[in-house]
Design a protein around this motif. Structure first.
Motif, PDB file in Angstrom:
ATOM      1  N   ALA A 258      21.745 -96.667 -10.048  1.00  0.00           N
ATOM      2  CA  ALA A 258      22.690 -96.977  -8.982  1.00  0.00           C
ATOM      3  C   ALA A 258      23.277 -95.733  -8.330  1.00  0.00           C
ATOM      4  O   ALA A 258      23.813 -95.818  -7.217  1.00  0.00           O
ATOM      5  CB  ALA A 258      23.819 -97.851  -9.531  1.00  0.00           C
ATOM      6  N   THR A 259      23.180 -94.580  -8.986  1.00  0.00           N
ATOM      7  CA  THR A 259      23.879 -93.391  -8.471  1.00  0.00           C
ATOM      8  C   THR A 259      22.981 -92.191  -8.209  1.00  0.00           C
ATOM      9  O   THR A 259      23.342 -91.343  -7.383  1.00  0.00           O
ATOM     10  CB  THR A 259      24.979 -92.955  -9.473  1.00  0.00           C
ATOM     11  OG1 THR A 259      24.389 -92.732 -10.770  1.00  0.00           O
ATOM     12  CG2 THR A 259      26.049 -94.033  -9.594  1.00  0.00           C
ATOM     13  N   VAL A 260      21.841 -92.072  -8.868  1.00  0.00           N
ATOM     14  CA  VAL A 260      21.000 -90.876  -8.730  1.00  0.00           C
ATOM     15  C   VAL A 260      19.955 -91.121  -7.648  1.00  0.00           C
ATOM     16  O   VAL A 260      19.089 -91.998  -7.787  1.00  0.00           O
ATOM     17  CB  VAL A 260      20.314 -90.522 -10.073  1.00  0.00           C
ATOM     18  CG1 VAL A 260      19.416 -89.300  -9.897  1.00  0.00           C
ATOM     19  CG2 VAL A 260      21.379 -90.263 -11.139  1.00  0.00           C
ATOM     20  N   ARG A 261      20.025 -90.339  -6.582  1.00  0.00           N
ATOM     21  CA  ARG A 261      19.166 -90.549  -5.425  1.00  0.00           C
ATOM     22  C   ARG A 261      17.672 -90.439  -5.733  1.00  0.00           C
ATOM     23  O   ARG A 261      16.887 -91.281  -5.282  1.00  0.00           O
ATOM     24  CB  ARG A 261      19.556 -89.553  -4.327  1.00  0.00           C
ATOM     25  CG  ARG A 261      18.838 -89.761  -3.009  1.00  0.00           C
ATOM     26  CD  ARG A 261      19.309 -91.019  -2.305  1.00  0.00           C
ATOM     27  NE  ARG A 261      18.627 -91.209  -1.042  1.00  0.00           N
ATOM     28  CZ  ARG A 261      18.930 -92.165  -0.168  1.00  0.00           C
ATOM     29  NH1 ARG A 261      19.926 -93.008  -0.428  1.00  0.00           N
ATOM     30  NH2 ARG A 261      18.277 -92.273   0.962  1.00  0.00           N
ATOM     31  N   PRO A 262      17.211 -89.424  -6.469  1.00  0.00           N
ATOM     32  CA  PRO A 262      15.765 -89.346  -6.756  1.00  0.00           C
ATOM     33  C   PRO A 262      15.233 -90.582  -7.474  1.00  0.00           C
ATOM     34  O   PRO A 262      14.098 -91.016  -7.213  1.00  0.00           O
ATOM     35  CB  PRO A 262      15.654 -88.091  -7.633  1.00  0.00           C
ATOM     36  CG  PRO A 262      16.815 -87.253  -7.246  1.00  0.00           C
ATOM     37  CD  PRO A 262      17.916 -88.221  -6.973  1.00  0.00           C
ATOM     38  N   LEU A 263      16.019 -91.157  -8.380  1.00  0.00           N
ATOM     39  CA  LEU A 263      15.588 -92.374  -9.069  1.00  0.00           C
ATOM     40  C   LEU A 263      15.506 -93.543  -8.101  1.00  0.00           C
ATOM     41  O   LEU A 263      14.643 -94.412  -8.233  1.00  0.00           O
ATOM     42  CB  LEU A 263      16.544 -92.695 -10.219  1.00  0.00           C
ATOM     43  CG  LEU A 263      16.586 -91.674 -11.363  1.00  0.00           C
ATOM     44  CD1 LEU A 263      17.644 -92.069 -12.390  1.00  0.00           C
ATOM     45  CD2 LEU A 263      15.215 -91.565 -12.037  1.00  0.00           C
ATOM     46  N   GLN A 264      16.394 -93.557  -7.117  1.00  0.00           N
ATOM     47  CA  GLN A 264      16.347 -94.600  -6.100  1.00  0.00           C
ATOM     48  C   GLN A 264      15.135 -94.412  -5.196  1.00  0.00           C
ATOM     49  O   GLN A 264      14.467 -95.381  -4.815  1.00  0.00           O
ATOM     50  CB  GLN A 264      17.628 -94.575  -5.264  1.00  0.00           C
ATOM     51  CG  GLN A 264      18.878 -94.898  -6.050  1.00  0.00           C
ATOM     52  CD  GLN A 264      20.147 -94.731  -5.222  1.00  0.00           C
ATOM     53  OE1 GLN A 264      20.086 -94.499  -4.014  1.00  0.00           O
ATOM     54  NE2 GLN A 264      21.299 -94.828  -5.866  1.00  0.00           N
TER      55      GLN A 264
END
Length: 454
Positions: free
Chosen positions: A27-33
């Motif tokens: 929900a918070t880490v852009r690369p994971l998104q």
């Protein structure tokens, strides 16, 4: 330390903690998104790093690797009660889509087995079923990896579970990264006319969090008054009865035919079909809520993924890194050939949208395919999902059959039989769409006789 119910509680608490952390990171880490990595995969990787096979900071019990085998039984018990397989609903408009999906499944089985028998076995001494890891982890996903790994483990190939989950993890990454690259290339070439980039993805697909109340669908529907029994408890009770009954049947079969090992998850599926028939015969099937069962199945799958990845034995993967690499490279080449060479000729209108969706679910999961589809078709104008809902019907028996029988045949030394059977299915999948299209375009006899003669 002896295993006890308290050990189960500790394991469950640790898995829950990992899932919470994984959800927060997604929900918070852009690369994971950007990579669309599921929270369960993040949690599983954290469990692998911090657990007994890594730094040893999380006190999991020695039964961690067993939970996946148990949970896949729950998944198949739910599947038997929720999925309707009626091939009569398969219309001509989606025949190519269905055949393409069958081709994807069958080709991964056949090519993987042939590669294993002709190359990997002679060069590296791999197990006869090694080539099945491609299908188990990619088209099959984490659920099939758990199921097939359990069968191979019971058959004496103890490394299979770790290798199958490694294959599933790699397949998921191949699906996401490869799908995003294809989406960008397809946009440049004009295949994806609605492409608006990753930024066009809805927030809930990127973060995994449904924020507005209006976007939060119900998990299920109550079928009982709370004063009698909690509805979710009733649905869970049916699943537990089927799972436990399957274990009992499997035990009896093992005593009666000790030379044959029957897959427990397949027995659960068959027992579930019997229970389903009894419910229909007694007109009580209306008390079973499919959406609740799908939630139970999805939850079991999330925990299965965490336990499966966290229990991977790195030394097993290190011992097989080169044959795994060869298998994955060949698998990637096969998927690219099907996606860019065969799909335009089989899928007809909106072929790129359909193939990018198929790429996602045949290398990772349906949710991956959906996310990729939303990148290139944010308003879902291609009607890919509607066609897939019907096209998946013939895929279900193909998948269940592959997961159930191919590892058993491999353990019996019938690797070439697997290659022949699934190679034949792949060839049939290639032949069916042209025949259907030819039948559609061929004028009817009455139309020809009604034409003026001059």
């Amino acid at each position: 330390m002896d295993y006890s119910p308290w050990s189960l509680l500790v394991d469950a608490g640790l898995v829950g903690l990992l899932l919470l952390v994984g959800t927060a990171l997604r929900a918070t880490v852009r690369p994971l998104q950007t990579l669309l990595v599921p929270a369960s995969v993040i949690a599983g990787v954290l469990g692998l790093v911090l657990g007994p096979e890594g730094l040893g900071l999380l006190p999991f019990s020695e039964q961690l690797d067993t939970y996946s085998s148990v949970l896949i039984v729950v998944v198949f018990a739910c599947l038997s009660l929720t999925d309707d397989v009626d091939l009569r609903r398969l219309g001509r408009s989606v025949a190519g889509f269905a055949s393409y999906g069958v081709l994807f499944y069958a080709a991964q089985v056949a090519i993987g087995v042939v590669l294993g028998l002709l190359v990997l076995g002679p060069l590296f001494g791999t197990h006869d079923g090694f080539g099945l890891l491609l299908f188990a982890g990619w088209a099959g996903g984490f659920g099939s990896a758990a199921a097939m790994g359990a069968v191979f483990g019971e058959g004496g190939w103890e490394q299979a579970q770790s290798l199958a989950f490694t294959s599933a993890t790699v397949g998921l990454l191949v699906g996401i990264v490869g799908g995003i690259i294809q989406a960008k290339i397809g946009a440049k070439r004009g295949y994806a006319k609605e492409f608006e980039g990753l930024d066009a993805l809805p927030e809930h697909l990127r973060t995994g969090v449904l924020r507005p109340e209006g976007e939060r669908p119900a998990i299920g529907t109550h079928t009982f008054s709370g004063g009698a029994i909690e509805s979710l408890g009733f649905q869970a009770a049916i699943v537990l009865v089927i799972s436990a009954a399957a274990y009992g049947v499997n035990t009896l079969l093992g005593e009666a035919i000790p030379a044959v090992s029957f897959p427990l998850f397949s027995i659960a599926f068959m027992v579930g079909l019997v229970v389903r028939g009894l419910l229909s015969a007694t007109r009580t099937r209306r008390l079973v809520d499919s959406e609740s069962l799908k939630s139970i199945s999805g939850s079991a799958t999330d925990v299965l993924v965490v336990c499966g990845i966290a229990s991977i034995v790195p030394s097993f993967v290190a011992d097989y890194w080169l044959p795994l690499l060869i298998l994955f490279v060949v698998g990637l080449a096969l998927c690219l050939l099907l996606g860019l060479g065969v799909a335009p000729r089989m899928l007809g209108d909106a072929w790129f949208e359909k193939q990018i969706f198929t790429w996602g679910w045949a290398t990772g999961s349906v949710s991956t395919g959906l996310a990729l589809l939303r990148i290139i078709d944010p308003r879902l104008r291609s009607r890919t999902l509607e066609d897939f809902a019907i096209a998946y019907l013939p895929l279900l028996p193909v998948e269940v059959t592959a997961v159930t029988f191919t590892p058993v045949l491999a353990l019996a030394g019938a690797g070439w039989a697997i290659a022949g059977i699934w190679g034949g299915i792949a060839a049939l999948a290639l032949v069916v769409p042209p025949l259907v299209l030819r039948r559609r375009t061929r004028p009817r006899a009455e139309d020809r006789t009604s034409e003026p003669t001059g």
